[in-house]
Scaffold this motif. Sequence first.
Motif, PDB file in Angstrom:
ATOM      1  N   ASN A  32      -5.803  -0.899   4.229  1.00 15.77           N
ATOM      2  CA  ASN A  32      -5.066  -0.807   2.962  1.00 15.77           C
ATOM      3  C   ASN A  32      -3.557  -0.763   3.170  1.00 15.77           C
ATOM      4  O   ASN A  32      -2.803  -1.233   2.324  1.00 15.77           O
ATOM      5  CB  ASN A  32      -5.518   0.416   2.169  1.00 15.77           C
ATOM      6  CG  ASN A  32      -6.922   0.259   1.640  1.00 15.77           C
ATOM      7  OD1 ASN A  32      -7.391  -0.853   1.425  1.00 15.77           O
ATOM      8  ND2 ASN A  32      -7.605   1.374   1.439  1.00 15.77           N
ATOM      9  N   LEU A  33      -3.101  -0.190   4.268  1.00 13.83           N
ATOM     10  CA  LEU A  33      -1.663  -0.065   4.517  1.00 13.83           C
ATOM     11  C   LEU A  33      -1.067  -1.272   5.243  1.00 13.83           C
ATOM     12  O   LEU A  33       0.155  -1.397   5.325  1.00 13.83           O
ATOM     13  CB  LEU A  33      -1.376   1.194   5.335  1.00 13.83           C
ATOM     14  CG  LEU A  33      -1.519   2.515   4.605  1.00 13.83           C
ATOM     15  CD1 LEU A  33      -1.237   3.665   5.556  1.00 13.83           C
ATOM     16  CD2 LEU A  33      -0.593   2.576   3.418  1.00 13.83           C
ATOM     17  N   ARG A  34      -1.891  -2.143   5.752  1.00 21.48           N
ATOM     18  CA  ARG A  34      -1.399  -3.265   6.554  1.00 21.48           C
ATOM     19  C   ARG A  34      -0.383  -4.146   5.809  1.00 21.48           C
ATOM     20  O   ARG A  34       0.662  -4.478   6.372  1.00 21.48           O
ATOM     21  CB  ARG A  34      -2.568  -4.103   7.057  1.00 21.48           C
ATOM     22  CG  ARG A  34      -2.123  -5.213   7.960  1.00 21.48           C
ATOM     23  CD  ARG A  34      -3.296  -5.949   8.524  1.00 21.48           C
ATOM     24  NE  ARG A  34      -2.792  -6.986   9.418  1.00 21.48           N
ATOM     25  CZ  ARG A  34      -3.470  -8.013   9.799  1.00 21.48           C
ATOM     26  NH1 ARG A  34      -4.707  -8.169   9.378  1.00 21.48           N
ATOM     27  NH2 ARG A  34      -2.952  -8.906  10.599  1.00 21.48           N
ATOM     28  N   PRO A  35      -0.642  -4.537   4.560  1.00 19.61           N
ATOM     29  CA  PRO A  35       0.359  -5.376   3.873  1.00 19.61           C
ATOM     30  C   PRO A  35       1.722  -4.691   3.747  1.00 19.61           C
ATOM     31  O   PRO A  35       2.756  -5.323   3.910  1.00 19.61           O
ATOM     32  CB  PRO A  35      -0.254  -5.629   2.499  1.00 19.61           C
ATOM     33  CG  PRO A  35      -1.712  -5.404   2.674  1.00 19.61           C
ATOM     34  CD  PRO A  35      -1.844  -4.374   3.749  1.00 19.61           C
ATOM     35  N   LYS A  36       1.713  -3.383   3.478  1.00 19.32           N
ATOM     36  CA  LYS A  36       2.985  -2.658   3.377  1.00 19.32           C
ATOM     37  C   LYS A  36       3.682  -2.563   4.728  1.00 19.32           C
ATOM     38  O   LYS A  36       4.908  -2.631   4.811  1.00 19.32           O
ATOM     39  CB  LYS A  36       2.758  -1.258   2.808  1.00 19.32           C
ATOM     40  CG  LYS A  36       2.527  -1.232   1.333  1.00 19.32           C
ATOM     41  CD  LYS A  36       2.537   0.184   0.825  1.00 19.32           C
ATOM     42  CE  LYS A  36       2.482   0.182  -0.685  1.00 19.32           C
ATOM     43  NZ  LYS A  36       2.661   1.513  -1.230  1.00 19.32           N
ATOM     44  N   MET A  37       2.904  -2.377   5.784  1.00 18.56           N
ATOM     45  CA  MET A  37       3.508  -2.259   7.113  1.00 18.56           C
ATOM     46  C   MET A  37       4.071  -3.595   7.565  1.00 18.56           C
ATOM     47  O   MET A  37       5.112  -3.635   8.228  1.00 18.56           O
ATOM     48  CB  MET A  37       2.485  -1.730   8.117  1.00 18.56           C
ATOM     49  CG  MET A  37       2.093  -0.286   7.863  1.00 18.56           C
ATOM     50  SD  MET A  37       1.134   0.507   9.167  1.00 18.56           S
ATOM     51  CE  MET A  37      -0.307  -0.481   9.284  1.00 18.56           C
ATOM     52  N   LYS A  39       5.315  -5.924   5.613  1.00 16.15           N
ATOM     53  CA  LYS A  39       6.514  -6.197   4.812  1.00 16.15           C
ATOM     54  C   LYS A  39       7.597  -5.130   4.992  1.00 16.15           C
ATOM     55  O   LYS A  39       8.655  -5.223   4.384  1.00 16.15           O
ATOM     56  CB  LYS A  39       6.138  -6.281   3.334  1.00 16.15           C
ATOM     57  CG  LYS A  39       5.239  -7.442   2.990  1.00 16.15           C
ATOM     58  CD  LYS A  39       4.871  -7.406   1.527  1.00 16.15           C
ATOM     59  CE  LYS A  39       3.878  -8.490   1.194  1.00 16.15           C
ATOM     60  NZ  LYS A  39       3.429  -8.401  -0.206  1.00 16.15           N
ATOM     61  N   GLU A  41       7.655  -2.158   3.835  1.00 15.91           N
ATOM     62  CA  GLU A  41       7.888  -1.452   2.572  1.00 15.91           C
ATOM     63  C   GLU A  41       7.731   0.044   2.797  1.00 15.91           C
ATOM     64  O   GLU A  41       7.080   0.494   3.740  1.00 15.91           O
ATOM     65  CB  GLU A  41       6.889  -1.913   1.512  1.00 15.91           C
ATOM     66  CG  GLU A  41       7.060  -3.347   1.087  1.00 15.91           C
ATOM     67  CD  GLU A  41       6.010  -3.779   0.071  1.00 15.91           C
ATOM     68  OE1 GLU A  41       5.125  -2.959  -0.269  1.00 15.91           O
ATOM     69  OE2 GLU A  41       6.074  -4.935  -0.374  1.00 15.91           O
ATOM     70  N   ASP A  42       8.335   0.815   1.898  1.00 15.09           N
ATOM     71  CA  ASP A  42       8.182   2.264   1.956  1.00 15.09           C
ATOM     72  C   ASP A  42       6.756   2.652   1.572  1.00 15.09           C
ATOM     73  O   ASP A  42       6.126   1.995   0.749  1.00 15.09           O
ATOM     74  CB  ASP A  42       9.166   2.947   1.004  1.00 15.09           C
ATOM     75  CG  ASP A  42      10.607   2.793   1.466  1.00 15.09           C
ATOM     76  OD1 ASP A  42      10.814   2.592   2.678  1.00 15.09           O
ATOM     77  OD2 ASP A  42      11.503   2.878   0.614  1.00 15.09           O
ATOM     78  N   ILE A  43       6.287   3.735   2.157  1.00 16.12           N
ATOM     79  CA  ILE A  43       4.956   4.230   1.805  1.00 16.12           C
ATOM     80  C   ILE A  43       5.116   5.474   0.945  1.00 16.12           C
ATOM     81  O   ILE A  43       6.100   6.215   1.062  1.00 16.12           O
ATOM     82  CB  ILE A  43       4.093   4.517   3.051  1.00 16.12           C
ATOM     83  CG1 ILE A  43       4.751   5.518   3.968  1.00 16.12           C
ATOM     84  CG2 ILE A  43       3.802   3.245   3.810  1.00 16.12           C
ATOM     85  CD1 ILE A  43       3.874   5.969   5.117  1.00 16.12           C
ATOM     86  N   SER A  44       4.144   5.705   0.101  1.00 20.98           N
ATOM     87  CA  SER A  44       4.203   6.852  -0.800  1.00 20.98           C
ATOM     88  C   SER A  44       3.805   8.124  -0.061  1.00 20.98           C
ATOM     89  O   SER A  44       3.345   8.094   1.078  1.00 20.98           O
ATOM     90  CB  SER A  44       3.285   6.620  -1.998  1.00 20.98           C
ATOM     91  OG  SER A  44       1.940   6.591  -1.560  1.00 20.98           O
ATOM     92  N   GLU A  47       0.125   8.151   0.810  1.00 24.00           N
ATOM     93  CA  GLU A  47      -0.182   7.308   1.971  1.00 24.00           C
ATOM     94  C   GLU A  47       0.286   7.972   3.262  1.00 24.00           C
ATOM     95  O   GLU A  47      -0.363   7.855   4.297  1.00 24.00           O
ATOM     96  CB  GLU A  47       0.464   5.935   1.806  1.00 24.00           C
ATOM     97  CG  GLU A  47      -0.150   5.113   0.693  1.00 24.00           C
ATOM     98  CD  GLU A  47       0.661   3.899   0.332  1.00 24.00           C
ATOM     99  OE1 GLU A  47       0.060   2.960  -0.233  1.00 24.00           O
ATOM    100  OE2 GLU A  47       1.877   3.875   0.595  1.00 24.00           O
TER     101      GLU A  47
END
Length: 105
Positions: A32-37, A39, A41-44, A47
Amino acid sequence: MTKLDKPLKNINILLGVASLAFFVFAYIVFTNLRPKMIKFEDISTSEENLLTAVGLGLLLCLVFYALTVFRIATYLKNAKEITLFYLALVFGGVLALLFVFGDVA
């Protein structure tokens, strides 16, 4: 054997099942976190808390592997005959520990 063998066996089985469940949990979290990592992007905060739980799960796995290696070493110490299978078992346990906690890429 000693009086601790049966409780250690039960604890080891419980930790083994918990470690398997942790790896499934970690796989889901990282999927689930792979797309954010990718790019950057900041994580909430939630997360970030999931990543903390993954870290605690790794500690659980470390305890499981340490107890497993201890039990194998205790068995080999008391064994009358050491076969190639048991030596391969020790080698495989140590190798699995290194693969999980080392940076094997």
